[in-house]
Design a protein around this motif. Structure first.
Motif, PDB file in Angstrom:
ATOM      1  N   ALA A   1     -20.141  19.802 -58.579  1.00 52.93           N
ATOM      2  CA  ALA A   1     -19.080  20.804 -58.575  1.00 52.93           C
ATOM      3  C   ALA A   1     -19.607  22.161 -58.126  1.00 52.93           C
ATOM      4  CB  ALA A   1     -18.448  20.908 -59.962  1.00 52.93           C
ATOM      5  N   MET A   2     -20.804  22.533 -58.558  1.00 55.62           N
ATOM      6  CA  MET A   2     -21.372  23.819 -58.163  1.00 55.62           C
ATOM      7  C   MET A   2     -21.703  23.837 -56.671  1.00 55.62           C
ATOM      8  SD  MET A   2     -21.047  25.447 -60.889  1.00 55.62           S
ATOM      9  CE  MET A   2     -21.761  26.973 -60.281  1.00 55.62           C
ATOM     10  N   ILE A   3     -22.213  22.726 -56.143  1.00 51.28           N
ATOM     11  CA  ILE A   3     -22.471  22.649 -54.700  1.00 51.28           C
ATOM     12  C   ILE A   3     -21.150  22.770 -53.933  1.00 51.28           C
ATOM     13  CG2 ILE A   3     -23.250  21.125 -52.843  1.00 51.28           C
ATOM     14  CD1 ILE A   3     -25.349  20.026 -54.775  1.00 51.28           C
ATOM     15  N   SER A   4     -20.085  22.163 -54.462  1.00 50.40           N
ATOM     16  CA  SER A   4     -18.775  22.270 -53.819  1.00 50.40           C
ATOM     17  C   SER A   4     -18.291  23.715 -53.787  1.00 50.40           C
ATOM     18  CB  SER A   4     -17.758  21.392 -54.556  1.00 50.40           C
ATOM     19  OG  SER A   4     -18.150  20.040 -54.538  1.00 50.40           O
TER      20      SER A   4
ATOM     21  N   ILE B   1     -20.184  26.362 -53.706  1.00 50.39           N
ATOM     22  CA  ILE B   1     -20.997  27.069 -52.707  1.00 50.39           C
ATOM     23  C   ILE B   1     -20.495  26.764 -51.296  1.00 50.39           C
ATOM     24  CG2 ILE B   1     -23.302  27.235 -51.705  1.00 50.39           C
ATOM     25  CD1 ILE B   1     -24.416  26.684 -54.516  1.00 50.39           C
ATOM     26  N   ILE B   2     -20.215  25.483 -51.015  1.00 49.96           N
ATOM     27  CA  ILE B   2     -19.727  25.107 -49.684  1.00 49.96           C
ATOM     28  C   ILE B   2     -18.388  25.787 -49.381  1.00 49.96           C
ATOM     29  CG2 ILE B   2     -18.886  23.175 -48.289  1.00 49.96           C
ATOM     30  CD1 ILE B   2     -20.928  21.401 -49.691  1.00 49.96           C
ATOM     31  N   LEU B   3     -17.483  25.769 -50.348  1.00 53.09           N
ATOM     32  CA  LEU B   3     -16.183  26.410 -50.137  1.00 53.09           C
ATOM     33  C   LEU B   3     -16.331  27.911 -49.930  1.00 53.09           C
ATOM     34  CD1 LEU B   3     -14.013  24.512 -52.776  1.00 53.09           C
ATOM     35  CD2 LEU B   3     -13.878  24.313 -50.288  1.00 53.09           C
ATOM     36  N   SER B   4     -17.224  28.524 -50.681  1.00 57.23           N
ATOM     37  CA  SER B   4     -17.437  29.971 -50.529  1.00 57.23           C
ATOM     38  C   SER B   4     -17.971  30.295 -49.141  1.00 57.23           C
ATOM     39  CB  SER B   4     -18.418  30.467 -51.600  1.00 57.23           C
ATOM     40  OG  SER B   4     -17.916  30.232 -52.901  1.00 57.23           O
ATOM     41  N   VAL B   5     -18.908  29.477 -48.664  1.00 60.17           N
ATOM     42  CA  VAL B   5     -19.466  29.695 -47.327  1.00 60.17           C
ATOM     43  C   VAL B   5     -18.387  29.514 -46.260  1.00 60.17           C
ATOM     44  CG1 VAL B   5     -21.094  28.808 -45.615  1.00 60.17           C
ATOM     45  CG2 VAL B   5     -21.808  29.086 -48.002  1.00 60.17           C
ATOM     46  N   LEU B   6     -17.578  28.469 -46.376  1.00 55.76           N
ATOM     47  CA  LEU B   6     -16.526  28.229 -45.392  1.00 55.76           C
ATOM     48  C   LEU B   6     -15.514  29.369 -45.365  1.00 55.76           C
ATOM     49  CD1 LEU B   6     -15.807  24.406 -45.922  1.00 55.76           C
ATOM     50  CD2 LEU B   6     -16.907  25.483 -43.956  1.00 55.76           C
ATOM     51  N   ILE B   7     -15.108  29.842 -46.537  1.00 56.26           N
ATOM     52  CA  ILE B   7     -14.129  30.936 -46.591  1.00 56.26           C
ATOM     53  C   ILE B   7     -14.718  32.220 -46.012  1.00 56.26           C
ATOM     54  CG2 ILE B   7     -12.811  32.414 -48.157  1.00 56.26           C
ATOM     55  CD1 ILE B   7     -12.435  29.977 -49.959  1.00 56.26           C
ATOM     56  N   LEU B   8     -15.969  32.518 -46.349  1.00 56.85           N
ATOM     57  CA  LEU B   8     -16.602  33.724 -45.808  1.00 56.85           C
ATOM     58  C   LEU B   8     -16.765  33.636 -44.290  1.00 56.85           C
ATOM     59  CD1 LEU B   8     -19.347  34.398 -48.527  1.00 56.85           C
ATOM     60  CD2 LEU B   8     -17.264  35.722 -48.111  1.00 56.85           C
TER      61      LEU B   8
ATOM     62  N   PRO C   1      -6.352  20.908 -50.781  1.00 60.13           N
ATOM     63  CA  PRO C   1      -6.739  19.998 -49.684  1.00 60.13           C
ATOM     64  C   PRO C   1      -5.588  19.137 -49.198  1.00 60.13           C
ATOM     65  CG  PRO C   1      -7.664  19.248 -51.762  1.00 60.13           C
ATOM     66  CD  PRO C   1      -7.130  20.621 -52.000  1.00 60.13           C
ATOM     67  N   GLY C   2      -4.620  18.843 -50.079  1.00 58.69           N
ATOM     68  CA  GLY C   2      -3.450  18.087 -49.632  1.00 58.69           C
ATOM     69  C   GLY C   2      -2.658  18.839 -48.592  1.00 58.69           C
ATOM     70  N   PHE C   3      -2.469  20.138 -48.800  1.00 60.20           N
ATOM     71  CA  PHE C   3      -1.756  20.962 -47.820  1.00 60.20           C
ATOM     72  C   PHE C   3      -2.554  21.106 -46.534  1.00 60.20           C
ATOM     73  CE2 PHE C   3       0.905  22.371 -51.364  1.00 60.20           C
ATOM     74  CZ  PHE C   3       2.150  22.442 -50.738  1.00 60.20           C
ATOM     75  N   ILE C   4      -3.867  21.261 -46.656  1.00 57.78           N
ATOM     76  CA  ILE C   4      -4.701  21.384 -45.452  1.00 57.78           C
ATOM     77  C   ILE C   4      -4.624  20.109 -44.617  1.00 57.78           C
ATOM     78  CG2 ILE C   4      -7.087  21.588 -44.650  1.00 57.78           C
ATOM     79  CD1 ILE C   4      -7.627  23.444 -46.992  1.00 57.78           C
ATOM     80  N   PHE C   5      -4.668  18.951 -45.292  1.00 53.44           N
ATOM     81  CA  PHE C   5      -4.580  17.691 -44.549  1.00 53.44           C
ATOM     82  C   PHE C   5      -3.191  17.523 -43.930  1.00 53.44           C
ATOM     83  CE2 PHE C   5      -3.535  13.166 -44.320  1.00 53.44           C
ATOM     84  CZ  PHE C   5      -4.569  12.707 -43.526  1.00 53.44           C
TER      85      PHE C   5
ATOM     86  N   SER D   1     -14.941  19.022 -50.688  1.00 56.75           N
ATOM     87  CA  SER D   1     -15.398  20.007 -51.667  1.00 56.75           C
ATOM     88  C   SER D   1     -14.328  20.285 -52.712  1.00 56.75           C
ATOM     89  CB  SER D   1     -15.798  21.307 -50.962  1.00 56.75           C
ATOM     90  OG  SER D   1     -16.861  21.091 -50.063  1.00 56.75           O
ATOM     91  N   PHE D   2     -13.084  20.433 -52.288  1.00 55.66           N
ATOM     92  CA  PHE D   2     -12.011  20.670 -53.246  1.00 55.66           C
ATOM     93  C   PHE D   2     -11.818  19.463 -54.163  1.00 55.66           C
ATOM     94  CE2 PHE D   2     -10.301  24.278 -50.676  1.00 55.66           C
ATOM     95  CZ  PHE D   2     -10.133  25.164 -51.719  1.00 55.66           C
ATOM     96  N   SER D   3     -11.923  18.283 -53.611  1.00 56.41           N
ATOM     97  CA  SER D   3     -11.751  17.081 -54.434  1.00 56.41           C
ATOM     98  C   SER D   3     -12.859  16.948 -55.473  1.00 56.41           C
ATOM     99  CB  SER D   3     -11.716  15.832 -53.545  1.00 56.41           C
ATOM    100  OG  SER D   3     -10.629  15.877 -52.646  1.00 56.41           O
ATOM    101  N   LEU D   4     -14.105  17.183 -55.064  1.00 55.95           N
ATOM    102  CA  LEU D   4     -15.222  17.108 -56.006  1.00 55.95           C
ATOM    103  C   LEU D   4     -15.148  18.221 -57.045  1.00 55.95           C
ATOM    104  CD1 LEU D   4     -18.145  16.241 -53.556  1.00 55.95           C
ATOM    105  CD2 LEU D   4     -16.935  14.704 -55.099  1.00 55.95           C
TER     106      LEU D   4
END
Length: 304
Positions: A42-45, A47-54, A232-236, A286-289
């Motif tokens: 969950a913590m890695i997820s 971090i990944i989401l934060s990087v993608l948003i930034l 993630p459902g809306f993104i998909f 990442s959102f799912s995890l």
């Protein structure tokens, strides 16, 4: 003097023993955050989401290329030092377009989730609180709306309002809140008979205050988990609709629109569809995890 000294030593030992066995008092949210931090996935997820948003926010600002500017001298260029993700069939820089498209996809995910959570919480809270005939009629309306395929709704709204971000969000949310309403209703039905709700009613609290101050806040744990799965459902859904030509239209772009424009050259330039598809996959995974981690962290049965 020796006897009194021994008594003081025994008392001190008892106090130290009591301090050792007393557990530090933690609130529900502090304990949930403690358990979430122990979940490495969950913590890695996060971090990944934060990087993608930034990256979606700042990468286009730092790029020397504009996402809509064409360059006929660099058509379908492979990834290189100048264009890290290569260029598309019009010579536009894919690095910039991927992150600009990410802005649109993530924004649709957040806006759509906010709308369905807001409407679903209010609707489900009212239905579960009042019960009886009101609950019966409100649930029948939800069943009718849930039976309408959202793809049909998208087509109908596109015919009247045109294709674009506004019509896409409207089509996805006009019936998308029904699942959240059912979930909140079920939680409210369990909570409304508890002592603190009965006490609030006995003290003369209005229906509005009981719903907003006592019932809905106690469903926040379930709602937070629902948010992480709804985004993630809306993104998909946006990616799918843009892929089939019913989503975001040029000159705007999104990850789904980028994948759609790249499918014609898939055999010759696979990198053009690889990068937007990779971003969609990373975001949804990442959102799912993270949702799985939050579900475990917010479970009261797991509290220590």
């Amino acid at each position: 003097m020796d006897i009194s000294r021994d008594m003081f030593v025994k008392l001190d030992n008892k106090e130290e023993y009591k301090e050792e066995i007393v557990r530090v008092s933690m609130t529900y949210w502090a304990d949930s955050w403690r358990r979430l931090k122990k979940n490495k996935v969950a913590m890695i997820s996060i971090i990944i989401l934060s990087v993608l948003i930034l990256m979606c926010i700042f990468a286009p600002m730092l790029s020397p290329y504009k996402h809509e500017v064409t360059d006929t001298s660099n058509i379908n260029a492979i990834p290189n030092m100048s264009h890290w993700f290569g260029t598309d069939g019009l010579g536009r820089d894919l690095w910039t377009r991927v992150w600009v498209g990410g802005r649109t996809s993530i924004l649709i995910g957040f806006i759509g989730t906010f709308i369905v959570i807001f409407v679903g919480c209010i609707y489900g809270g009212v239905a579960g609180y009042f019960g009886g005939a009101i609950d019966n009629y409100m649930m029948r309306l939800i069943e009718i709306l849930s039976s309408i395929p959202y793809l049909v709704m998208v087509i109908l709204i596109s015919l009247y309002l045109g294709k674009g971000m506004f019509s896409l969000i409207l089509a996805l949310t006009i019936t998308g809140w029904t699942g959240e309403a059912r979930m909140v209703r079920g939680q409210v039905l369990q909570i409304k008979e508890q002592e603190f709700v009965i006490a609030a009613k006995a003290l003369g609290a209005s229906h509005r205050r009981v719903i907003l101050k006592h019932l809905l806040p106690n469903t926040v744990g379930v709602v937070i988990v629902a948010i992480t799965f709804s985004i993630p459902g809306f993104i998909f859904s946006e990616a799918f609709l843009s892929f089939v030509g019913l989503g975001v239209q040029a000159p705007a772009t999104s990850w789904g629109a980028l994948a759609s424009s790249a499918r014609e050259n898939l055999r010759f330039y696979p990198y053009q569809i690889f990068f937007p598809s990779l971003m969609i996959t990373l975001t949804m995974l990442s959102f799912s995890l993270l949702g799985d981690g939050l579900r475990d962290a917010l479970d009261p049965k797991e509290r220590q």
